[in-house]
Design a protein around this motif. Structure first.
Motif, PDB file in Angstrom:
ATOM      1  N   GLY A  67      11.801  40.103  67.324  1.00 16.57           N
ATOM      2  CA  GLY A  67      12.021  39.524  68.647  1.00 16.57           C
ATOM      3  C   GLY A  67      13.132  40.126  69.474  1.00 16.57           C
ATOM      4  O   GLY A  67      13.657  39.472  70.372  1.00 16.57           O
ATOM      5  N   VAL A  68      13.512  41.381  69.223  1.00 14.13           N
ATOM      6  CA  VAL A  68      14.564  42.018  70.029  1.00 14.13           C
ATOM      7  C   VAL A  68      14.068  42.170  71.469  1.00 14.13           C
ATOM      8  O   VAL A  68      12.993  42.722  71.708  1.00 14.13           O
ATOM      9  N   THR A  69      14.842  41.645  72.410  1.00 13.92           N
ATOM     10  CA  THR A  69      14.488  41.735  73.831  1.00 13.92           C
ATOM     11  C   THR A  69      15.572  42.407  74.672  1.00 13.92           C
ATOM     12  O   THR A  69      15.358  42.691  75.846  1.00 13.92           O
ATOM     13  N   ARG A  70      16.750  42.642  74.073  1.00 12.31           N
ATOM     14  CA  ARG A  70      17.842  43.269  74.817  1.00 12.31           C
ATOM     15  C   ARG A  70      18.724  44.064  73.870  1.00 12.31           C
ATOM     16  O   ARG A  70      18.930  43.672  72.718  1.00 12.31           O
ATOM     17  N   VAL A 108      19.594  41.927  70.540  1.00  7.09           N
ATOM     18  CA  VAL A 108      19.627  40.498  70.821  1.00  7.09           C
ATOM     19  C   VAL A 108      18.211  39.969  71.067  1.00  7.09           C
ATOM     20  O   VAL A 108      17.391  40.630  71.699  1.00  7.09           O
ATOM     21  N   ASN A 109      17.964  38.774  70.572  1.00  4.67           N
ATOM     22  CA  ASN A 109      16.752  38.032  70.895  1.00  4.67           C
ATOM     23  C   ASN A 109      17.174  37.013  71.940  1.00  4.67           C
ATOM     24  O   ASN A 109      17.809  36.005  71.621  1.00  4.67           O
ATOM     25  N   THR A 110      16.845  37.280  73.213  1.00  5.39           N
ATOM     26  CA  THR A 110      17.285  36.393  74.294  1.00  5.39           C
ATOM     27  C   THR A 110      16.452  35.117  74.367  1.00  5.39           C
ATOM     28  O   THR A 110      16.859  34.159  75.025  1.00  5.39           O
ATOM     29  N   VAL A 111      15.316  35.084  73.693  1.00  8.01           N
ATOM     30  CA  VAL A 111      14.471  33.890  73.705  1.00  8.01           C
ATOM     31  C   VAL A 111      15.154  32.746  72.956  1.00  8.01           C
ATOM     32  O   VAL A 111      15.225  31.620  73.427  1.00  8.01           O
ATOM     33  N   ASN A 112      15.690  33.070  71.758  1.00  6.46           N
ATOM     34  CA  ASN A 112      16.367  32.005  71.000  1.00  6.46           C
ATOM     35  C   ASN A 112      17.883  32.178  70.966  1.00  6.46           C
ATOM     36  O   ASN A 112      18.575  31.432  70.295  1.00  6.46           O
ATOM     37  N   GLY A 113      18.393  33.174  71.675  1.00 10.97           N
ATOM     38  CA  GLY A 113      19.836  33.349  71.812  1.00 10.97           C
ATOM     39  C   GLY A 113      20.557  33.820  70.566  1.00 10.97           C
ATOM     40  O   GLY A 113      21.712  33.474  70.360  1.00 10.97           O
TER      41      GLY A 113
END
Length: 129
Positions: A67-70, A108-113
């Motif tokens: 889930g890496v988004t950033r 970072v996974n910005t969905v779950n912080g």
């Protein structure tokens, strides 16, 4: 005319070094960390001042299963240097990495912080003041 172009190029590089700090020639990016997110971090830059352009290769599961988004580039002093988003399925990212300090690339996974992984990198090369 050719000598004028050469003189302009030398003057431009000298001005860049004076205004941006040290010049790093033949840079390479290294890390001693094992990683589940990062396959490889390298550079094709021939030189850099405050940073070099890094080429980051993510594992195939980094943006899908993990889930890496950033990606955030953080200096050794804890300051944010650069941030970019990544899309699901993306495995190649280009980002600047500072030359005069150790850095961390934080996935970072910005969905779950959550922080998925922190990857320590160092830019090596010949430095000229």
């Amino acid at each position: 005319m050719n000598s004028n172009r050469r003189l302009c190029a030398v003057a431009a590089v000298a001005l860049l070094v004076v205004t941006a700090g040290c010049l790093t020639v033949s840079p390479s990016i290294s890390s001693a960390d094992d990683s589940a997110v990062f396959e490889r971090v390298s550079t094709v830059s021939e030189w850099g001042t405050a940073s070099v352009q890094g080429s980051v290769t993510l594992t195939p599961t980094a943006t899908t299963e993990m889930g890496v988004t950033r990606l955030n580039v953080i200096t050794s002093g804890g300051k944010s240097f650069y941030t970019t988003t990544v899309d699901a399925g993306q495995t190649s990212v280009s980002l600047p990495i500072p030359t005069e300090t150790r850095s961390q690339i934080v996935a970072v996974n910005t969905v779950n912080g959550t922080v998925v992984e922190t990857y320590n990198v160092t830019v090596d090369g010949t430095r000229y003041p």
